[in-house]
Design a protein around this motif. Structure first.
Motif, PDB file in Angstrom:
ATOM      1  N   UNK A   1       1.956 -65.260  40.526  1.00  0.00           N
ATOM      2  CA  UNK A   1       1.199 -64.263  41.280  1.00  0.00           C
ATOM      3  C   UNK A   1       1.547 -62.879  40.740  1.00  0.00           C
ATOM      4  N   UNK A   2       2.797 -62.717  40.343  1.00  0.00           N
ATOM      5  CA  UNK A   2       3.207 -61.431  39.767  1.00  0.00           C
ATOM      6  C   UNK A   2       2.398 -61.099  38.524  1.00  0.00           C
ATOM      7  N   UNK A   3       2.231 -62.090  37.671  1.00  0.00           N
ATOM      8  CA  UNK A   3       1.471 -61.852  36.440  1.00  0.00           C
ATOM      9  C   UNK A   3       0.005 -61.576  36.774  1.00  0.00           C
ATOM     10  N   UNK A   4      -0.523 -62.263  37.782  1.00  0.00           N
ATOM     11  CA  UNK A   4      -1.916 -62.003  38.194  1.00  0.00           C
ATOM     12  C   UNK A   4      -2.047 -60.565  38.705  1.00  0.00           C
ATOM     13  N   UNK A   5      -1.041 -60.101  39.419  1.00  0.00           N
ATOM     14  CA  UNK A   5      -1.075 -58.722  39.926  1.00  0.00           C
ATOM     15  C   UNK A   5      -0.976 -57.724  38.769  1.00  0.00           C
ATOM     16  N   UNK A   6      -0.147 -58.035  37.800  1.00  0.00           N
ATOM     17  CA  UNK A   6      -0.033 -57.157  36.623  1.00  0.00           C
ATOM     18  C   UNK A   6      -1.386 -57.068  35.914  1.00  0.00           C
ATOM     19  N   UNK A   7      -2.008 -58.226  35.711  1.00  0.00           N
ATOM     20  CA  UNK A   7      -3.303 -58.239  35.010  1.00  0.00           C
ATOM     21  C   UNK A   7      -4.389 -57.551  35.842  1.00  0.00           C
ATOM     22  N   UNK A   8      -4.360 -57.770  37.136  1.00  0.00           N
ATOM     23  CA  UNK A   8      -5.351 -57.110  37.999  1.00  0.00           C
ATOM     24  C   UNK A   8      -5.142 -55.598  37.955  1.00  0.00           C
ATOM     25  N   UNK A   9      -3.883 -55.179  37.920  1.00  0.00           N
ATOM     26  CA  UNK A   9      -3.586 -53.749  37.829  1.00  0.00           C
ATOM     27  C   UNK A   9      -4.110 -53.185  36.515  1.00  0.00           C
ATOM     28  N   UNK A  10      -3.895 -53.925  35.445  1.00  0.00           N
ATOM     29  CA  UNK A  10      -4.357 -53.459  34.135  1.00  0.00           C
ATOM     30  C   UNK A  10      -5.881 -53.338  34.108  1.00  0.00           C
ATOM     31  N   UNK A  11      -6.535 -54.273  34.804  1.00  0.00           N
ATOM     32  CA  UNK A  11      -7.999 -54.206  34.863  1.00  0.00           C
ATOM     33  C   UNK A  11      -8.442 -52.953  35.632  1.00  0.00           C
ATOM     34  N   UNK A  12      -7.725 -52.676  36.713  1.00  0.00           N
ATOM     35  CA  UNK A  12      -8.062 -51.481  37.498  1.00  0.00           C
ATOM     36  C   UNK A  12      -7.797 -50.213  36.678  1.00  0.00           C
ATOM     37  N   UNK A  13      -6.733 -50.236  35.897  1.00  0.00           N
ATOM     38  CA  UNK A  13      -6.410 -49.085  35.044  1.00  0.00           C
ATOM     39  C   UNK A  13      -7.537 -48.851  34.029  1.00  0.00           C
ATOM     40  N   UNK A  14      -8.002 -49.928  33.426  1.00  0.00           N
ATOM     41  CA  UNK A  14      -9.099 -49.810  32.463  1.00  0.00           C
ATOM     42  C   UNK A  14     -10.318 -49.157  33.128  1.00  0.00           C
ATOM     43  N   UNK A  15     -10.596 -49.617  34.361  1.00  0.00           N
ATOM     44  CA  UNK A  15     -11.737 -49.075  35.088  1.00  0.00           C
ATOM     45  C   UNK A  15     -11.520 -47.584  35.417  1.00  0.00           C
TER      46      UNK A  15
END
Ligand SMILES: Cc1cc2nc3c(=O)[nH]c(=O)nc-3n(C[C@H](O)[C@H](O)[C@H](O)COP(=O)(O)OP(=O)(O)OC[C@H]3O[C@@H](n4cnc5c(N)ncnc54)[C@H](O)[C@@H]3O)c2cc1C
Lengths: 771, 293
Positions: free
Chosen positions: A542-556
């Motif tokens: 779940x931690x890695x999913x949160x990291x990736x979701x954060x990175x996606x939000x950063x890109x946006x």
């Protein structure tokens, strides 16, 4: 590694790990939030009593559900007559086996939650009622008439394997034996692991020790009994509130057992008062749903402690033989073990996991382990922290300890000489990637505890242990709120402080303070499927999913900033929580903070969010080494734990407090298992100690302060280097304490628990033998 | 179910005597409420005795103390005089449950519940504590040892309740101690419990001794042979060895989840010698203190 306790029994064996992600060494060198120790978001609620656990939910019109349980350990249920109970005023529904259709996908779970042709253990559910009050429900249970045909029973694993034992299931034909047996037995499966030639290995040995060991079944001992509220609407739309480690799994199994679409059942996980693996399956939930469907009203079922002991899922008891050979200079030439586990009335004792992890701490040329999964008239086992490993490791580490003494070698040096390390073939198949056993052993040797002096009747034990760890299906969402705060939704119930770790990882990626981020455990309708909180997987997956979701939000957010500045998105970078032009050529703009971008999101394209869904791989094994000092009263056999140190590889400790908490909790549960906890059965096949008075878990005053050392050898399969830490901590204590007690008592202890009567008898018998 | 909270012990006795169904006295409730919740007992009448002054006070009497039957363990253990005079009895009561439980639990509830493993009873038996019982036929004094018969069964008759328990005065050189064996450190039930009370003369010779033994028979026992082994000795190693043997010999335990017969029998002897040693130390310390409370 984790096993869905309700589905297949074959552990996943993979030759090559293909991690989903890679360790980001550069990022890891400059963490700002990761590694800090902020207060957990659920802490205030838990200390003030505001947190809502399984039994805290109340729905309008709610009924009381109670379950009638078999008083016999093994009996044919000839008939059930519930007509008088149904006629009692206030009774709104009665369910029995007739209310559940046969189910091939979850046959054992179905049989376990409501007995079918036979009751297979004392406490097996045979009927359930929903009534307007507890007294009415109690009275109704007494009115249900069951005609039993009592059968002979068996509760001991070795007895259950004998040819004349009463057979529980006539469709269990032992798997993994060639040729296949022709008759049913209680042995579900035999499995084998290892490599090399053990006979050749033993021939090279200067010293060989072979011993037999036994361990008793123990319970996870979570403080919160299972509880749920089910509410099935007239249109079939259903909701279920329950304490569980995996509400998606609960939904899947319950929907299947009730024959309804997954989309019609919405499951919400309550706060959870401990699970340790025991809440990875269902017991009362399908029953509450069936009652609610029949009654047309919400139904709450909350187990009593007696029911928790008799009818939830303890771990296996074991009977084992281990043989190890070593040269005079401390090279282990061969290791062999046979592990017989009983896991209650249905298939699934974690004997295979025990056999796989038994020798995992050693890089051996010749190793062979055999596992037997056996059924008995006891409650169906469930997972318990590193299922199967503590027992087998107890047997192996006891013999290793004795061999070290025999050849006059320091027990840590003997382990270092044979330690598993990167590139070595593991005893269960695959080659190890980067891992930290050697580092924990070296830290143990250097620790002041290891060289502290001991008093009279005291003994020091050490042992190492291992767990596979698991990744699994994971999915999470992250929303950037208009005021610059962030909300994360994960689908993995928080059993060890994981919401804090999720917030830390999102704060790290987004470059904002920890207290701007809030994490919740979302219900099953709000997210895609998530595997259960098990296999030490949550901070990793779940931690890695949160990291990736954060990175996606950063890109946006970079895209939105680019839009506001009217420059290309590639010309924007994210630093310290702000979008910045990537260089002088990109233009001269003041950085835009996350809050500023969020505030105007409505004008730049709407809400900003990130999400990630994947099947996580590359969990990375975790090794640990424990040191314990024990003191034995030679006149009473009582054991005191004087000092305890846990040293374990965490890869990277996201929130060190909660990593230490996992280490301490594993040791505390291991101390209970080693010293006093046990399922005690009478000759009548009934559990003698279904309560906390006589099922002796350690209380706070039984434990010393448990010291911890976090070793960090990064997991190459996680961007921050995280390894799961929840399970390894319970693997070494049984062995470490047995080694310590054996040293203090002057006699090798080969049976757990090492309760005072057993220790005193061993001391007295040794005295008699010496005379 | 009816709940009554009378102001006098006579009223309490009348209520108990008048109830046709099942009546129960409620002191701390730490046994009774647990039993009710689990469905073990379903009383028709509950008589709460915590509002009766003679049952909730500690009074000095002839150099000893009269303790109301509803006085909780925590209150007794805060009473300096009691703790100085009968430290062994007090430590038995101080072992019951936890701090929270001790805020409610009483010695007389412990006694009247009639569990063989009751922690405060062997100490009271060693002290030869006397219970005052009130019933429809008035008052009577009974040694504590004569009250329990078997688990859940006492010699109290219909309408009777214990009003108080009396711990007598002691000579200068006297001491007592209670030890129990449990596999853990607290929140557990005694596998064996031993209370020892000693009185010594000016030369340190034991003139009087009593040994109470719990958890190894159907009820708490008075071990007269262990007392005999102490009287006339200086409580030396030879005497202690005999105490251990006599105590072990008195055991009539069962094999169960809490311990084997062999284990209980041996450990009873071990605890008896350990408790006797503590009682001796206390007697000597008290004597050198001038017999001060
Ligand atoms: C968590 C916990 C831990 C415990 N640990 C221990 C322990 O370590 N050792 C131990 O010995 N016990 C232990 N107990 C049991 C219990 O606390 C003790 O037996 C306690 O002393 C009972 O006293 P009470 O005042 O609460 O009795 P109650 O529950 O009020 O009464 C007990 C019984 O005695 C009767 N009774 C009470 N007073 C009178 C009276 N004046 N006259 C006649 N009958 C009377 C009642 O009717 C009832 O049947 C524990 C209980 C709990 C819940």
């Amino acid at each position: 590694m984790a096993r869905n306790p309700d589905a297949d029994n074959a552990p996943v064996k993979k030759e090559i790990e293909s991690p989903t992600s890679k360790y980001d060494a550069e990022k890891a060198s400059s963490f700002k939030v990761v590694g800090s120790r902020p207060a957990r978001p659920d802490g205030m609620d838990k200390v003030t009593g505001r947190a809502r656990f399984g039994a805290d939910m109340v729905m309008p019109g709610q009924l009381v559900g109670l379950i009638l349980r078999s008083p016999h350990p093994h009996a044919v249920i000839k008939s059930i007559d519930s007509s008088e109970a149904e006629a009692l005023s206030g009774v709104k529904a009665v369910v029995t086996r007739d209310d559940f259709a046969p189910n091939d996908d979850h046959a054992d779970v179905l049989y376990n939650i409501m007995a079918r042709e036979k009751a297979l253990y004392e406490g097996h559910a045979v009927a359930a009622v929903a009534a307007t009050s507890r007294p009415v429900a109690r009275k109704a249970l007494k009115l249900i008439k069951i005609d039993y045909d009592i059968l002979p029973h068996v509760t001991d694993v070795d007895e259950a394997m004998s040819p004349n034992a009463p057979v529980l299931h006539d469709d269990i034909i032992t798997k993994g034996v060639n040729p296949a047996p022709t008759k049913p037995s209680n042995v579900v499966a035999r499995s084998e692991f290892g490599h090399g030639d053990i006979d050749a290995g033993f021939a090279q040995a200067d010293e060989i020790i072979e011993r037999s060991f036994k361990t008793a079944a123990t319970h996870q001992g979570y403080i919160e009994p299972h509880a749920c509220v089910a509410n099935v609407g007239a249109d079939g739309m259903s909701e279920l509130w329950c304490c569980t480690q995996g509400h998606f799994h609960v939904r899947q199994v319950c929907a299947s057992l009730l024959g309804i679409d997954v989309s019609r059942l919405r499951v919400t996980a309550s706060e959870i008062g401990g699970g340790f693996g025991g809440k990875t399956t269902v017991f009362i939930e399908p029953v509450a749903l069936a009652l609610s469907r029949k009654a047309g009203r919400p139904v709450k079922i909350a187990m009593t402690r007696d029911e928790v002991f008799k009818a939830s899922g303890p771990t296996a008891s074991s009977s084992m033989n281990v043989k190890i050979g070593v040269t005079k200079d401390g090279r282990i030439t061969a290791g062999y073990g046979e592990f017989r586990y009983q896991g209650g009335a249905f298939a699934g004792a974690p004997a295979d996991f025990g056999a796989m992890s038994a020798f995992a701490c050693y890089a051996l040329d010749n190793v062979k382990t055999e596992a037997y999964d056996v059924v008995t008239n006891r409650p169906k086992g469930a997972a318990y922290r590193a299922p199967g490993a503590p027992m087998s490791v107890y047997a192996v580490e006891s013999v290793v300890d004795e061999l070290a003494a025999r050849i006059g070698m320091d027990p840590i040096d003997l382990r270092l000489k044979n330690a598993a390390k990167e590139g070595a073939r593991s005893s269960y198949g695959p080659k190890f990637g980067s891992c930290g056993l050697v580092e924990t052993l070296e830290a143990a040797k250097a620790h002041p505890h290891y060289s502290a002096s001991l008093g009279p009747n005291q003994g020091r034990g050490i042992a190492s242990g291992f767990w596979f760890n698991f990744g699994g299906e994971t999915c999470s969402n992250l929303n950037i709120n208009a005021d610059g705060t962030v909300t994360i939704a994960v689908g993995t119930p928080d059993i060890g402080g994981s919401r804090a770790s999720m917030c830390i990882m999102a704060a790290e990626e987004l470059g904002i303070p920890y207290d701007k981020v809030r994490a919740i455990v979302a219900d099953t309708s709000a997210l895609g499927y998530n595997d259960t909180t098990e296999g030490s997987r949550v901070t990793f997956s779940s931690g890695m999913a949160v990291i990736k979701a954060s990175q996606q939000a950063v890109t946006e957010m970079c895209k939105r900033a680019a839009m506001m500045w009217d420059i290309p998105a590639e010309a924007v970078t994210w630093e310290d929580g702000c979008a910045k032009p990537s260089g002088p050529n990109a233009g001269d703009f003041e950085p835009l903070s996350l809050a500023e971008i969020a505030a105007t999101a409505g004008k730049t394209g709407g809400p900003i969010a990130g999400h990630h869904e994947y099947n996580a791989d590359g969990a990375g094994v975790s090794f640990g080494t424990h040191i314990v000092d024990t003191e034995v009263d030679p006149e009473t056999g009582k054991v005191d734990i004087i000092r305890y140190t846990v040293i374990q590889d965490a890869g990277k400790a996201i929130h060190p407090d909660y990593v230490e908490g996992q280490f301490q909790g594993g040791a505390a549960q291991g101390i209970g298992w080693a010293l006093n906890e046990e399922y005690i059965y009478g000759d009548d096949g009934k559990l003698q100690n279904a309560g906390f008075l006589d099922y002796r878990m350690p209380v706070a005053s039984d434990l010393p302060m448990i010291d911890t050392v976090i070793v960090e050898v990064p997991n190459p399969g996680h961007p921050y280097g995280v390894r799961g830490v929840g399970e390894t901590g319970i693997v070494p204590p049984l062995a470490a304490i047995a080694n310590g007690v054996s040293a203090a008592a002057g006699v090798r202890m080969t049976e757990l628990p090492m309760s005072p009567p057993r220790v005193l008898k061993a001391i007295d018998d040794a005295k008699v033998a010496a005379e | 179910m009816r709940y009554e909270s009378p102001q006098t012990v006579e009223a309490a006795a009348a209520l108990l005597a008048g109830e046709e169904g099942l009546a129960r006295v409620l002191a701390g409730g730490t046994d009774l409420l647990v039993q009710m919740r689990s469905g073990m007992v379903e009383p028709d009448l509950i008589v709460d005795v915590k509002n009766i002054p003679s049952m909730t006070s500690i009074v000095e009497e002839n150099g000893g103390y009269r303790i109301g039957a509803a006085v909780p363990s925590a209150e007794m253990n805060e009473h300096k005089g009691l703790c100085a005079l009968w430290p062994g009895v007090m430590e038995g009561a101080d072992l019951i449950g936890s701090t929270q439980v001790q805020g409610r639990a009483t010695m007389i509830g412990n006694l009247c519940n009639c569990g063989p493993a009751a922690d405060s009873v062997p100490g009271m038996v060693a002290a030869n504590a006397i219970a005052t019982i009130v019933g429809p036929n008035g008052r009577r004094d009974v040694p504590v040892i004569d009250i329990p018969v078997a688990p859940g069964k006492s010699t109290l008759t219909k309408g009777e309740l214990v009003e108080s328990v009396f711990l007598p005065a002691r000579p200068k050189r006297a001491g007592d101690a209670y030890l129990r064996f449990i596999p853990r450190t607290e929140m557990d039930i005694a596998v064996v419990g031993v209370g020892v009370s000693l009185e010594l003369d000016g030369d340190g010779v034991c003139t009087h001794a009593r040994v109470g033994l719990g958890a190894v028979a159907i009820k708490v026992l008075l071990v007269e042979d262990a007392a005999k082994a102490l009287i006339g000795t200086k409580v030396d190693d030879a005497a202690l060895e005999k105490v251990a043997a006599a105590t072990s010999a008195a055991c009539k335990p069962i094999d169960d989840k809490r311990g084997t017969i062999e284990f209980r029998t041996k450990v009873a002897g071990v605890l008896a010698t350990r408790a006797a040693k503590i009682a001796l130390e206390r007697a000597n310390a008290r004597a050198s203190n001038g017999g001060e409370k």
